[in-house]
Design a protein around this motif. Structure first.
Motif, short mmCIF file in Angstrom:
data_model
loop_
_atom_site.label_atom_id
_atom_site.label_comp_id
_atom_site.label_asym_id
_atom_site.label_seq_id
_atom_site.Cartn_x
_atom_site.Cartn_y
_atom_site.Cartn_z
N TRP A 140 0.90 -1.20 -0.02
CA TRP A 140 0.07 -0.03 0.11
C TRP A 140 0.90 1.29 -0.03
O TRP A 140 0.53 2.26 -0.68
CB TRP A 140 -0.94 -0.04 1.19
CG TRP A 140 -1.76 1.01 1.07
CD1 TRP A 140 -3.06 1.46 0.53
CD2 TRP A 140 -1.58 2.38 2.12
NE1 TRP A 140 -3.49 2.78 0.75
CE2 TRP A 140 -2.65 3.42 1.68
CE3 TRP A 140 -0.59 2.70 2.70
CZ2 TRP A 140 -2.54 4.54 2.18
CZ3 TRP A 140 -0.42 4.28 3.29
CH2 TRP A 140 -1.35 4.84 2.99
N LEU A 141 2.01 1.21 0.91
CA LEU A 141 2.96 2.57 0.81
C LEU A 141 3.50 2.62 -0.39
O LEU A 141 3.70 3.80 -0.88
CB LEU A 141 3.88 2.15 1.95
CG LEU A 141 4.74 3.26 2.40
CD1 LEU A 141 3.94 4.74 2.82
CD2 LEU A 141 5.85 2.69 3.31
N ALA B 249 -5.97 5.75 -4.23
CA ALA B 249 -7.25 5.15 -4.77
C ALA B 249 -6.77 3.72 -5.36
O ALA B 249 -7.27 2.65 -5.24
CB ALA B 249 -7.96 5.77 -6.07
N ALA B 250 -5.47 3.69 -6.21
CA ALA B 250 -4.92 2.42 -6.55
C ALA B 250 -4.33 1.66 -5.52
O ALA B 250 -4.25 0.77 -5.55
CB ALA B 250 -3.90 2.60 -7.65
N ILE C 104 -6.70 -12.32 -1.23
CA ILE C 104 -5.69 -13.28 -1.42
C ILE C 104 -5.17 -14.06 -0.13
O ILE C 104 -5.00 -15.34 0.05
CB ILE C 104 -4.78 -12.96 -2.49
CG1 ILE C 104 -5.10 -12.79 -3.88
CG2 ILE C 104 -3.78 -14.16 -2.71
CD1 ILE C 104 -4.39 -11.86 -4.89
N PHE C 105 -4.58 -13.32 0.78
CA PHE C 105 -3.84 -13.46 1.79
C PHE C 105 -5.07 -14.22 3.09
O PHE C 105 -4.60 -15.25 3.82
CB PHE C 105 -3.18 -12.48 2.64
CG PHE C 105 -1.68 -12.39 1.90
CD1 PHE C 105 -0.98 -13.32 1.69
CD2 PHE C 105 -1.40 -11.01 1.47
CE1 PHE C 105 0.39 -12.91 1.35
CE2 PHE C 105 -0.19 -10.71 0.94
CZ PHE C 105 0.65 -11.64 0.76
N THR C 106 -6.23 -13.70 2.92
CA THR C 106 -7.19 -14.19 3.81
C THR C 106 -7.41 -15.62 3.33
O THR C 106 -7.62 -16.40 3.92
CB THR C 106 -8.54 -13.43 3.91
OG1 THR C 106 -8.26 -12.08 4.31
CG2 THR C 106 -9.51 -13.98 4.54
N ILE C 107 -7.75 -15.84 2.04
CA ILE C 107 -8.02 -17.06 1.46
C ILE C 107 -6.96 -18.06 1.87
O ILE C 107 -6.80 -19.32 2.29
CB ILE C 107 -8.12 -17.14 0.02
CG1 ILE C 107 -9.63 -16.21 -0.40
CG2 ILE C 107 -8.34 -18.50 -0.61
CD1 ILE C 107 -9.99 -16.08 -1.72
N ALA D 209 -4.42 -3.17 -2.09
CA ALA D 209 -4.47 -3.53 -0.40
C ALA D 209 -5.68 -4.71 -0.46
O ALA D 209 -5.47 -5.65 0.23
CB ALA D 209 -4.45 -2.25 0.37
N VAL D 210 -6.70 -4.23 -1.20
CA VAL D 210 -7.81 -4.89 -0.86
C VAL D 210 -7.90 -6.45 -1.45
O VAL D 210 -8.02 -7.54 -1.14
CB VAL D 210 -9.15 -4.18 -1.37
CG1 VAL D 210 -10.39 -5.24 -1.75
CG2 VAL D 210 -9.49 -3.10 -0.51
#
Length: 85
Positions: A39-40, A49-50, A61-64, A55-56
């Motif tokens: 994100w940074l 915005a990008a 992906i990491f949550t899955i 980040a989303v």
């Protein structure tokens, strides 16, 4: 034994063992740090915005990945074990 065989053997060893709580915590911490740094980096060079979009997507992906590892940590990975005879 070639380099590809070694990678395959290591992958099967890791995949067939149960994930420990420490493995899951390391994955969560690494994921949070990676998403924050991504994100940074993106917000610095492209815009907020990008960066939010990146980040989303990474968070999903990491949550899955984390949920999958937690599931396999509980149930084991017998489908990856090779029968040696």
């Amino acid at each position: 034994m070639g380099i590809i065989d070694r990678f395959e053997t290591e992958y099967l060893d890791v995949s067939s063992s149960r994930a420990t709580v420490r493995d899951i915590v390391e994955l969560v911490v690494g994921s949070v740090v990676f998403v924050a740094l991504a994100w940074l980096f993106v917000s610095t060079f492209v815009g907020d915005a990008a960066a939010l979009g990146v980040a989303v997507i990474l968070a999903i992906i990491f949550t899955i990945t984390i949920l999958s590892q937690a599931y396999w940590g509980l149930t084991g990975r017998s489908d990856y074990r090779e029968d040696d005879g």
